[in-house]
Write a protein that holds these residues in place. Structure first.
Motif, PDB file in Angstrom:
ATOM      1  N   GLY A  22       0.834  -1.164  -0.024  1.00  0.00           N
ATOM      2  CA  GLY A  22       0.140   0.113   0.106  1.00  0.00           C
ATOM      3  C   GLY A  22       0.843   1.129  -0.076  1.00  0.00           C
ATOM      4  O   GLY A  22       2.040   1.095  -0.026  1.00  0.00           O
ATOM      5  N   ASP A  23       0.299   2.289   0.084  1.00  0.00           N
ATOM      6  CA  ASP A  23       0.880   3.704  -0.104  1.00  0.00           C
ATOM      7  C   ASP A  23       1.919   3.813   1.064  1.00  0.00           C
ATOM      8  O   ASP A  23       1.872   3.698   2.208  1.00  0.00           O
ATOM      9  N   VAL A  24       3.084   4.091   0.286  1.00  0.00           N
ATOM     10  CA  VAL A  24       4.233   4.309   1.297  1.00  0.00           C
ATOM     11  C   VAL A  24       4.307   5.727   1.737  1.00  0.00           C
ATOM     12  O   VAL A  24       4.958   5.915   2.999  1.00  0.00           O
ATOM     13  N   HIS A  25       4.324   6.511   1.055  1.00  0.00           N
ATOM     14  CA  HIS A  25       4.506   8.089   1.403  1.00  0.00           C
ATOM     15  C   HIS A  25       5.879   8.484   2.133  1.00  0.00           C
ATOM     16  O   HIS A  25       5.701   9.222   3.147  1.00  0.00           O
ATOM     17  N   GLY A  26       6.854   8.014   1.464  1.00  0.00           N
ATOM     18  CA  GLY A  26       7.988   8.462   2.096  1.00  0.00           C
ATOM     19  C   GLY A  26       8.514   7.803   3.311  1.00  0.00           C
ATOM     20  O   GLY A  26       9.540   7.858   3.600  1.00  0.00           O
ATOM     21  N   ASP A  64       1.705   6.523  -4.829  1.00  0.00           N
ATOM     22  CA  ASP A  64       1.886   7.401  -3.700  1.00  0.00           C
ATOM     23  C   ASP A  64       3.073   6.881  -3.005  1.00  0.00           C
ATOM     24  O   ASP A  64       3.179   6.746  -1.749  1.00  0.00           O
ATOM     25  N   LEU A  65       4.145   6.870  -3.688  1.00  0.00           N
ATOM     26  CA  LEU A  65       5.534   6.258  -2.831  1.00  0.00           C
ATOM     27  C   LEU A  65       6.114   7.732  -2.198  1.00  0.00           C
ATOM     28  O   LEU A  65       6.947   7.470  -1.047  1.00  0.00           O
ATOM     29  N   VAL A  66       5.675   8.805  -2.453  1.00  0.00           N
ATOM     30  CA  VAL A  66       6.462  10.169  -1.923  1.00  0.00           C
ATOM     31  C   VAL A  66       5.475  10.790  -1.314  1.00  0.00           C
ATOM     32  O   VAL A  66       4.243  10.565  -1.307  1.00  0.00           O
ATOM     33  N   ASP A  67       6.010  11.908  -0.546  1.00  0.00           N
ATOM     34  CA  ASP A  67       5.063  13.041   0.142  1.00  0.00           C
ATOM     35  C   ASP A  67       4.753  12.673   1.665  1.00  0.00           C
ATOM     36  O   ASP A  67       4.491  11.672   1.741  1.00  0.00           O
ATOM     37  N   ARG A  68       4.934  13.902   2.145  1.00  0.00           N
ATOM     38  CA  ARG A  68       4.499  13.585   3.774  1.00  0.00           C
ATOM     39  C   ARG A  68       5.569  12.925   4.791  1.00  0.00           C
ATOM     40  O   ARG A  68       6.041  13.315   5.720  1.00  0.00           O
ATOM     41  N   GLY A  69       6.206  11.961   4.188  1.00  0.00           N
ATOM     42  CA  GLY A  69       7.219  10.991   5.107  1.00  0.00           C
ATOM     43  C   GLY A  69       8.472  11.569   5.119  1.00  0.00           C
ATOM     44  O   GLY A  69       8.812  12.516   4.226  1.00  0.00           O
ATOM     45  N   VAL A  75      12.592   5.980  -0.793  1.00  0.00           N
ATOM     46  CA  VAL A  75      11.573   4.898  -1.319  1.00  0.00           C
ATOM     47  C   VAL A  75      11.520   5.087  -2.879  1.00  0.00           C
ATOM     48  O   VAL A  75      11.321   3.851  -3.431  1.00  0.00           O
ATOM     49  N   LEU A  76      11.810   6.091  -3.630  1.00  0.00           N
ATOM     50  CA  LEU A  76      11.908   6.317  -4.976  1.00  0.00           C
ATOM     51  C   LEU A  76      13.139   5.393  -5.510  1.00  0.00           C
ATOM     52  O   LEU A  76      12.912   4.447  -6.274  1.00  0.00           O
TER      53      LEU A  76
END
Length: 259
Positions: A22-26, A64-69, A75-76
């Motif tokens: 699921g969404d990793v968000h950094g 949503d690999l990126v943002d907030r975290g 992650v990228l």
């Protein structure tokens, strides 16, 4: 299912087994822990990462690999390495698409965690930014796998989508079924497409964070809000087993309470 210009081919032999994330968000710390729990062996050498999967398994990133975290660049790195080495698939999330447009010089709103990613990327070499812009631009809206029995997309999917334009397909896959209205939290109002889904394919998606992953009409959202202090969750397919790791902390407070 018929092909269209938005339909990218899945990996050869795309019947699984898969580990859908699921969404990793950094949240790279949690991603490393989850991959380890799934049996993937991850090694860093400076800024270079190598990930060795369990024999016969592939990961799938739901966008949503990126943002907030705190560690979006890492992650990228992990996701790109795994996809390019043939050990993973990925679909584009709305945050990934927005970062790609920002890196391409497009005028986008610096909101919803993008500022944190921009600050983290400022520490990276210019070549890295161009590399990630190009790679994010290759990510498809969805993948249809295992003889069309499994579809993965960031925000959702419906078999009637294939009658729409490529742009409409991509928008639905990235944002879900939005009404065009804004709710009291300043976020788009989303229709509950899963409640009306009647297709034969299993749909695994993220985008809308939930406290607990639960099946609705052969659909499953596995965004369990890691960046909001929840968990990072994976679904093992075809076993249909859920595996989660807890967030190390709350990196960002959600604008809308988790469902």
């Amino acid at each position: 299912m018929s092909n269209d210009s938005q339909r990218e081919p899945s990996l050869s032999g795309g019947s699984g087994p898969f580990d859908i994330i699921g969404d990793v968000h950094g949240c790279a710390h949690e991603l490393e822990e989850l991959l380890g729990s799934l049996g993937y062996h991850l090694v860093w050498r400076g800024n270079q990462v190598t990930v060795t999967p369990p024999i016969g398994r592939r990961a799938i990133f739901l966008g949503d690999l990126v943002d907030r975290g705190p560690r979006s660049p890492d992650v990228l790195r992990i996701a790109k390495h795994m996809v390019e080495s043939g050990n993973a698939l990925a679909v584009v999330g709305n945050h990934d698409d927005k970062l790609m447009r920002h890196l391409a010089g497009r005028n986008v709103s610096i909101a919803h965690g993008l500022a944190a990613t921009i600050a983290q990327l400022a520490q990276e070499p210019h070549e890295f930014l161009g590399e990630m812009r190009r790679w994010l631009g290759t990510l498809p809206a969805y993948h249809s796998l295992d003889g069309d029995r499994l579809i993965v997309a960031h925000a959702g999917f419906g078999e009637d989508l294939l009658q729409r334009s490529p742009k409409a397909i991509r928008n639905f896959c990235m944002y879900g079924d939005t009404s065009g209205e804004i709710d009291e939290f300043g976020l788009p109002v989303r229709r509950d497409w899963a409640a009306h889904y009647s297709g034969s394919a299993m749909i695994i998606y993220g985008h809308t964070p939930v406290r607990e992953a639960g099946w609705v009409n052969r659909t499953l959202c596995i965004d369990t809000g890691c960046v909001f202090g929840g968990r990072l969750t994976a679904l093992r397919y075809p076993e249909l087993e859920l595996l989660s790791v807890p967030a190390r902390r709350t990196y960002c407070e959600p604008l809308r309470p988790l469902a």
